[in-house]
Write a protein that holds these residues in place. Structure first.
Motif, PDB file in Angstrom:
ATOM      1  N   ASN A  36     -79.913  41.828  32.233  1.00  0.00           N
ATOM      2  CA  ASN A  36     -78.740  41.718  32.885  1.00  0.00           C
ATOM      3  C   ASN A  36     -77.778  42.978  33.291  1.00  0.00           C
ATOM      4  O   ASN A  36     -77.267  43.674  32.371  1.00  0.00           O
ATOM      5  N   PRO A  37     -78.114  43.513  34.335  1.00  0.00           N
ATOM      6  CA  PRO A  37     -77.653  44.668  34.927  1.00  0.00           C
ATOM      7  C   PRO A  37     -76.162  44.832  34.941  1.00  0.00           C
ATOM      8  O   PRO A  37     -75.447  45.716  34.993  1.00  0.00           O
ATOM      9  N   GLY A  89     -70.418  50.955  34.845  1.00  0.00           N
ATOM     10  CA  GLY A  89     -70.582  51.938  35.832  1.00  0.00           C
ATOM     11  C   GLY A  89     -71.500  51.468  36.674  1.00  0.00           C
ATOM     12  O   GLY A  89     -71.998  52.116  37.731  1.00  0.00           O
ATOM     13  N   LEU A  90     -71.829  49.953  36.811  1.00  0.00           N
ATOM     14  CA  LEU A  90     -72.770  49.600  37.850  1.00  0.00           C
ATOM     15  C   LEU A  90     -72.382  49.813  39.299  1.00  0.00           C
ATOM     16  O   LEU A  90     -71.320  49.313  39.746  1.00  0.00           O
ATOM     17  N   GLN A 124     -81.938  43.527  48.093  1.00  0.00           N
ATOM     18  CA  GLN A 124     -82.081  43.270  46.715  1.00  0.00           C
ATOM     19  C   GLN A 124     -82.763  41.815  46.667  1.00  0.00           C
ATOM     20  O   GLN A 124     -81.883  40.986  47.052  1.00  0.00           O
ATOM     21  N   VAL A 125     -83.768  41.582  45.928  1.00  0.00           N
ATOM     22  CA  VAL A 125     -84.450  40.408  45.704  1.00  0.00           C
ATOM     23  C   VAL A 125     -84.300  39.983  44.429  1.00  0.00           C
ATOM     24  O   VAL A 125     -84.734  40.965  43.484  1.00  0.00           O
ATOM     25  N   LEU A 126     -84.032  38.837  43.912  1.00  0.00           N
ATOM     26  CA  LEU A 126     -84.257  38.374  42.602  1.00  0.00           C
ATOM     27  C   LEU A 126     -84.516  37.240  42.397  1.00  0.00           C
ATOM     28  O   LEU A 126     -84.154  36.163  43.028  1.00  0.00           O
ATOM     29  N   TYR A 127     -85.767  36.987  41.535  1.00  0.00           N
ATOM     30  CA  TYR A 127     -86.330  35.512  41.249  1.00  0.00           C
ATOM     31  C   TYR A 127     -85.812  35.255  39.789  1.00  0.00           C
ATOM     32  O   TYR A 127     -85.820  36.218  39.025  1.00  0.00           O
ATOM     33  N   VAL A 180     -70.809  36.934  37.536  1.00  0.00           N
ATOM     34  CA  VAL A 180     -70.688  36.496  38.985  1.00  0.00           C
ATOM     35  C   VAL A 180     -71.053  37.576  40.001  1.00  0.00           C
ATOM     36  O   VAL A 180     -71.716  37.459  41.084  1.00  0.00           O
ATOM     37  N   HIS A 181     -70.049  38.891  39.917  1.00  0.00           N
ATOM     38  CA  HIS A 181     -70.344  39.965  40.615  1.00  0.00           C
ATOM     39  C   HIS A 181     -71.753  40.435  40.847  1.00  0.00           C
ATOM     40  O   HIS A 181     -72.157  40.589  41.723  1.00  0.00           O
ATOM     41  N   PHE A 182     -72.754  40.287  39.597  1.00  0.00           N
ATOM     42  CA  PHE A 182     -73.722  40.932  39.596  1.00  0.00           C
ATOM     43  C   PHE A 182     -74.770  40.023  40.662  1.00  0.00           C
ATOM     44  O   PHE A 182     -75.343  40.299  41.608  1.00  0.00           O
TER      45      PHE A 182
END
Length: 466
Positions: free
Chosen positions: A112-113, A118-119, A195-198, A221-223
């Motif tokens: 979970n980034p 500081g992301l 940015q791709v996420l499965y 939500v922001h991520f």
């Protein structure tokens, strides 16, 4: 029992699969040190450095490890961990529990980034794509052409095509996950800046629950609002989850308005989804809903050939056709049957034939064929060698008659459940030792004489067809 070279190779294949489905650090830390010590067809002994390895693997990786061992060593496998200078620790590899993992997409290793302090906006994260699910390894047919073609279009211009969201639906095991992950790979290749996420819906829900518990909902939500191409598998799992539906609605709206691409899969079309808010269902229908149907016969043949080639399994066209005739078009079932064929050939020293395929398929499908009798086998053998049954059952020992009897006994042992003594009694009143000798003789000839092997396969085909 398999020799060490054979089960060692199979375990190496398991490690390669684990490497694909875990991070580099996880694999190096928890799986690379594990060695396969022995495998007797049921018990797989794995050498691990310490008890902490067992505890960690069982707590965190049981699903993924169980699934892979199930596929490559068989559903009957019982894992036993061996610790240096300590007694072995048996792990109950319950077949029912392991089989439940077969239809799950493992996303337990997703980080979970949003929990990282500081992301920044352009931090790159792992898209969570399986390397084997690409368009180059996907078999196209009439059954999936719309979904595949739409997917290729989306991959060219993600977010800008009219197919947003792209909603792909169909029964379990028909290749939905393969297509959507192939889209992800294509986007990564064509648009490396995106940015791709499965992620599976179950994992999405688990992450959301963790965020709520830790009071990090806004970060969650922001991520997800950072993602350029979001691939959500099994969206029907949102059914009845009002809180998660609400947060997903907000994420969906943000991505849609920002020109980002959404790709969803489900086991049913939007109109048939139950207990999902109407505002979400409406948005699922905004783009394209593409159905994947059960493959037709020709596509099924292509899938079997392609899967066999990727698994390094050599199949005759007769075996390919037999599998296509007797197994459903569920791709997971096809893979399972092929893996069992390979395991039986490696561990049991059996040749991959229609006879072996028949035995293997008993675990996957109900093969509807009438019972094969010794009398039927004797009749076909006599027909093939152009001899009468009286001569076959006589005491005459000419070369042709002796070979025909041996073939009949071999095939009776392969295709009936009768004990050796009963087979011998039915073929000229011979004893069980004669049947065993005949079986060994024919088996040896099959390994050394290609012409003889093709003759036996032809006779088997006649017997099974009857």
């Amino acid at each position: 029992m398999a020799n060490s070279h054979t089960y060692g190779e199979v375990w190496q294949t398991c490690l390669e699969r684990l490497q694909q489905q875990t991070s580099q650090e996880e694999f190096a830390r928890w799986f690379a040190p594990i060695k396969a010590l022995t495998f007797d067809g049921t018990n797989l002994r794995l050498k691990v450095p310490s008890q902490s390895y067992i505890d960690h693997i069982e707590n965190k990786y049981q699903n993924i490890l169980g699934q892979i061992i199930y596929q490559y060593f068989g559903r009957q496998t019982r894992v036993i961990y061996a610790i240096p200078d300590e007694a072995s620790v048996a792990v109950n590899a319950d077949t029912t529990a392991i089989s439940n993992y077969m239809h799950q997409t493992d996303t337990s290793n997703i980080k979970n980034p949003f929990t990282i302090p500081g992301l920044q906006r352009r931090i790159k994260f792992d898209p969570q794509l399986n390397n084997k699910y690409t368009f180059s390894t996907h078999i196209e047919g009439e059954c999936n052409r719309l979904a595949r073609s739409a997917g290729r279009t989306v991959a060219l211009t993600p977010g800008s095509s009219p197919f947003n969201p792209l909603y792909i639906y169909g029964g379990s095991g028909l290749g939905k996950t393969h297509i959507v992950q192939a889209i992800g790979h294509e986007v990564c290749e064509r648009h490396p800046e995106l940015q791709v996420l499965y992620v599976s819906t179950n994992k999405f829900m688990a992450q959301y629950q963790t965020a709520v518990k830790n009071k990090e909902t806004n970060d969650f939500v922001h991520f997800y609002q950072m993602v350029d191409v979001l691939i959500i598998d099994d969206i029907q799992e949102l059914s009845g989850r009002a809180g998660t539906q609400n947060v997903f609605f907000n994420i969906f709206n943000h991505l849609q308005m920002a020109g980002k691409q959404l790709i969803l899969t489900s086991d049913k079309p939007p109109v048939e989804l139950a207990d999902i808010e109407q505002r979400l269902l409406t948005r699922f229908k905004w783009g394209l809903s593409a159905k994947i149907d059960t493959p037709d016969y020709e596509t099924k043949l292509k899938i079997i050939r392609a899967k066999a080639e990727s698994m390094d399994i050599s199949l005759t066209e007769e075996v390919v056709n037999y599998l296509a005739d007797n197994i459903s078009a569920n791709i997971r079932e096809i893979e399972g049957a092929l893996l069992s064929l390979k395991a039986n050939a490696n561990f049991m020293g059996r040749r991959i034939s229609t006879s072996l395929a028949k035995d293997v398929l008993k675990a996957y499908v109900q093969v509807t064929q009438k019972e094969i009798s010794v009398a039927r086998i004797a009749e076909i053998v006599c027909q093939y060698y152009d001899i009468d049954e009286q001569s076959l059952n006589s005491s005459k020992r000419t070369r042709d008659l002796a070979q025909a009897r041996q073939v009949a006994m071999y095939l009776a042992k392969q295709h009936t459940k009768l004990p050796l003594a009963a087979i011998g009694a039915a073929i000229g009143g011979r004893n069980h030792a004669t049947v065993l000798h005949s079986f060994k003789q024919v088996t040896n000839m099959l390994d050394t004489d290609k012409l003889f092997r093709s003759q036996i396969e032809e006779i088997e085909k006649m017997i099974i067809a009857g």
